[in-house]
Scaffold this motif. Sequence first.
Motif, PDB file in Angstrom:
ATOM      1  N   SER A 129       0.844  -1.202   0.000  1.00 49.79           N
ATOM      2  CA  SER A 129       0.000   0.000   0.000  1.00 49.79           C
ATOM      3  C   SER A 129       0.875   1.247   0.000  1.00 49.79           C
ATOM      4  N   GLU A 130       1.761   1.322  -0.980  1.00 51.56           N
ATOM      5  CA  GLU A 130       2.683   2.449  -1.055  1.00 51.56           C
ATOM      6  C   GLU A 130       1.989   3.724  -1.497  1.00 51.56           C
ATOM      7  N   PHE A 131       1.086   3.612  -2.486  1.00 49.08           N
ATOM      8  CA  PHE A 131       0.448   4.785  -3.073  1.00 49.08           C
ATOM      9  C   PHE A 131      -0.867   5.090  -2.352  1.00 49.08           C
ATOM     10  N   THR A 132      -0.731   5.509  -1.105  1.00 49.04           N
ATOM     11  CA  THR A 132      -1.901   5.842  -0.297  1.00 49.04           C
ATOM     12  C   THR A 132      -1.478   6.839   0.766  1.00 49.04           C
ATOM     13  N   ASN A 133      -2.452   7.438   1.432  1.00 49.37           N
ATOM     14  CA  ASN A 133      -2.178   8.393   2.497  1.00 49.37           C
ATOM     15  C   ASN A 133      -3.375   8.417   3.440  1.00 49.37           C
ATOM     16  N   PHE A 134      -3.151   8.814   4.685  1.00 49.28           N
ATOM     17  CA  PHE A 134      -4.166   8.717   5.723  1.00 49.28           C
ATOM     18  C   PHE A 134      -4.739   7.305   5.699  1.00 49.28           C
ATOM     19  N   VAL A 141      -3.775  -1.441  -1.321  1.00 47.56           N
ATOM     20  CA  VAL A 141      -4.469  -0.170  -1.542  1.00 47.56           C
ATOM     21  C   VAL A 141      -3.636   0.663  -2.501  1.00 47.56           C
ATOM     22  N   TYR A 142      -4.268   1.153  -3.565  1.00 44.61           N
ATOM     23  CA  TYR A 142      -3.543   1.864  -4.618  1.00 44.61           C
ATOM     24  C   TYR A 142      -4.296   3.135  -4.984  1.00 44.61           C
ATOM     25  N   LEU A 143      -3.621   4.267  -4.841  1.00 44.13           N
ATOM     26  CA  LEU A 143      -4.209   5.567  -5.130  1.00 44.13           C
ATOM     27  C   LEU A 143      -5.592   5.694  -4.485  1.00 44.13           C
ATOM     28  N   MET A 154      -8.930   0.708  -4.858  1.00 48.36           N
ATOM     29  CA  MET A 154      -8.270   1.542  -5.851  1.00 48.36           C
ATOM     30  C   MET A 154      -9.086   2.808  -6.112  1.00 48.36           C
ATOM     31  N   TYR A 155      -8.377   3.926  -6.305  1.00 42.16           N
ATOM     32  CA  TYR A 155      -8.970   5.184  -6.774  1.00 42.16           C
ATOM     33  C   TYR A 155     -10.186   5.614  -5.943  1.00 42.16           C
ATOM     34  N   SER A 156     -10.079   5.545  -4.637  1.00 43.33           N
ATOM     35  CA  SER A 156     -11.222   5.834  -3.769  1.00 43.33           C
ATOM     36  C   SER A 156     -10.782   6.681  -2.579  1.00 43.33           C
ATOM     37  N   LYS A 163     -13.788  -4.150   0.788  1.00 47.16           N
ATOM     38  CA  LYS A 163     -12.928  -5.061   0.040  1.00 47.16           C
ATOM     39  C   LYS A 163     -13.295  -5.034  -1.443  1.00 47.16           C
ATOM     40  N   ASN A 164     -12.247  -5.010  -2.265  1.00 50.02           N
ATOM     41  CA  ASN A 164     -12.406  -5.083  -3.717  1.00 50.02           C
ATOM     42  C   ASN A 164     -13.293  -3.950  -4.239  1.00 50.02           C
ATOM     43  N   ILE A 165     -12.796  -2.724  -4.059  1.00 51.64           N
ATOM     44  CA  ILE A 165     -13.549  -1.516  -4.394  1.00 51.64           C
ATOM     45  C   ILE A 165     -12.747  -0.669  -5.372  1.00 51.64           C
ATOM     46  N   ILE A 166     -13.447  -0.090  -6.342  1.00 54.11           N
ATOM     47  CA  ILE A 166     -12.836   0.860  -7.267  1.00 54.11           C
ATOM     48  C   ILE A 166     -13.721   2.100  -7.362  1.00 54.11           C
ATOM     49  N   ASP A 167     -13.089   3.271  -7.420  1.00 56.33           N
ATOM     50  CA  ASP A 167     -13.790   4.528  -7.707  1.00 56.33           C
ATOM     51  C   ASP A 167     -15.007   4.745  -6.813  1.00 56.33           C
ATOM     52  N   SER A 168     -14.781   4.788  -5.519  1.00 56.80           N
ATOM     53  CA  SER A 168     -15.873   5.019  -4.582  1.00 56.80           C
ATOM     54  C   SER A 168     -15.500   6.103  -3.581  1.00 56.80           C
ATOM     55  N   TYR A 169     -16.514   6.605  -2.886  1.00 53.31           N
ATOM     56  CA  TYR A 169     -16.289   7.666  -1.908  1.00 53.31           C
ATOM     57  C   TYR A 169     -17.225   7.484  -0.713  1.00 53.31           C
ATOM     58  N   ALA A 170     -16.636   7.514   0.487  1.00 53.12           N
ATOM     59  CA  ALA A 170     -17.397   7.476   1.743  1.00 53.12           C
ATOM     60  C   ALA A 170     -18.282   6.235   1.828  1.00 53.12           C
TER      61      ALA A 170
END
Length: 574
Positions: A129-134, A141-143, A154-156, A163-170
């Motif tokens: 999970s290098e490309f993450t923060n907070f 975990v990626y971006l 990814m991208y969330s 688990k297994n989520i892309i392009d989501s928020y909250a």
Amino acid sequence: MEYKEEKRICQNCKKDFIIEPEDFKFYEKIKVPPPTFCPECRMIRRMIWRNVRSLYRRECGLCKKSLISMYSNDGVPVYCNDCWYGDKWDPFIYGKDYDFTRPFFVQLKELFQTVPRFYAYKFGNLINSEFTNFSKDNKNVYLAYSVTDCEDIMYSEVIDKSKNIIDSYAVFKIDNSSYNIDCEGNYNTHYAVQSNNCIDSYFIYDCVNCKNCFLSSNLRNQKYFFNNQKLSEKKYFEKLEEYKLQTYSGIEKAKKEFDAFVINNSIHKYAFIYASQNATGDYIHNVKNVKRCFDTNNSENVAYSMRAIDVKDCYDNQGVGFNAELIYDSMAATENTFKDSFCYITIQGCRECEYSLILKNCSNCFGCVGLTNAQFCILNKQYKEKEYFEIVSKIKGHMNTMSYIDEKGRIFKYGEFFPYDMCPFGYNETNAHDFFPLEKKEILEKGYPWKDREKRDYQITKNSSELPDDILDVSDKFLSEIISCPNNGNPIFQCTTAFKIVFNELQFYRQKKLPLPRYCPNCRHYQRLKYRNLIRLYTRSCMKKGCQNTFQTTYAPNRPEIVYCERCYQQEVY
């Protein structure tokens, strides 16, 4: 003492704001003066310190390991977590005596620009999970940002126990889904907004416990619904097949119809508040006595805060949680923190610290940076207990007699958060830009920090318009393509100008039969935020004919949606 409501004028925006009697009681309890900025300006001032999405490639100032950091290369060293928490450096060597001939914030800024920082806000067990923060206790975990107890994300942003989520928020406890916004408990559900415990559904708004529903809203315990009409199982799947959701053109057609349906054919509850008592704000769950808060869960007696989880008796905070208590006007105070005020990142047992930055398990520290397991320190210098309290009392008085005044004439005395020009991030890099978007000109006019994006000379190999419409036509060769983003570097969306499709991402699209995206991850993030209201409250009346109820809502009066009070919404939807 009996307090009365007072009207004051904000130093920053010059608008009136109210300090209520219970606010005065809180300030008296923790012994701080009332604020001179209004609640919204205070929130923006803290948000400027919360950069979760803008990442930079740096190297550790000690071990030289390559890092992905939330800090740009501004001359201040960053350390990897192993080095920062290790014993190969001593933050006390930067300590200095307090100088009563200069403003406090000038001295604190000098210290902050000298002491090494940990490179990103990452804790717990992090795997791949290098490309993450907070980020805390995650795997793969990626971006993705502000993520806890998750796997394969990814991208969330703002993702918990999923688990297994892309392009989501909250979202919370979501599995095998994409494009979920403010959802909980969904499985294999895509393009869902404010929907819970739904399965195998697409393009749904405010649906609960539904299965196989498509282009629908305000449903409860239903299945095989299209456009809020019940269909047979056979007819439902025929209708789903007509839209060809494995194609980008099919998704865009459905998205356009969904957006119109949500506005014109759906009932909107005045606020996304559930299982709560005496709460105002939005995106709130399981709270008691919460005022003007957003993204707040499992908390009690909280006001003017955002992203507060498991906290009690806290005012004016951004990103606090996990058993935090009596925290005031701080950013990122977590994990058993107590009575910290005006701080940036105090974690794991910090107690009674003020005006300090990046502390772990410290107590009674004032104006310190980068300390661990310390107490009775001022500007990173150690004092005896009695001497510490004597000097701190003098410093607080000095902050009032020799206040810091910024270029816009705003006065920063004891009781105000850090000045804007002390922040290491640009307004446009932070949550402030997400929820209070401004153009560069406006940001600079207001005296907020701005940071130009690093120039990236990507060698575009494929325009996004040239991507296959159908996911079935996408071969592995697209993993090597550098794809242009149609927004072409637009700063409003923090557009990266180009993006790549990575292996796990492509596998997800193939498994779910969803098309490749056409925009970079940052632009997709801002597309999702459009499904959320800005965090600003308005007093409105219920739109149900005959109802006289009023409420505070994030739906502005000029919005086209049909907005109901709690009672009318319950009668209509349930």
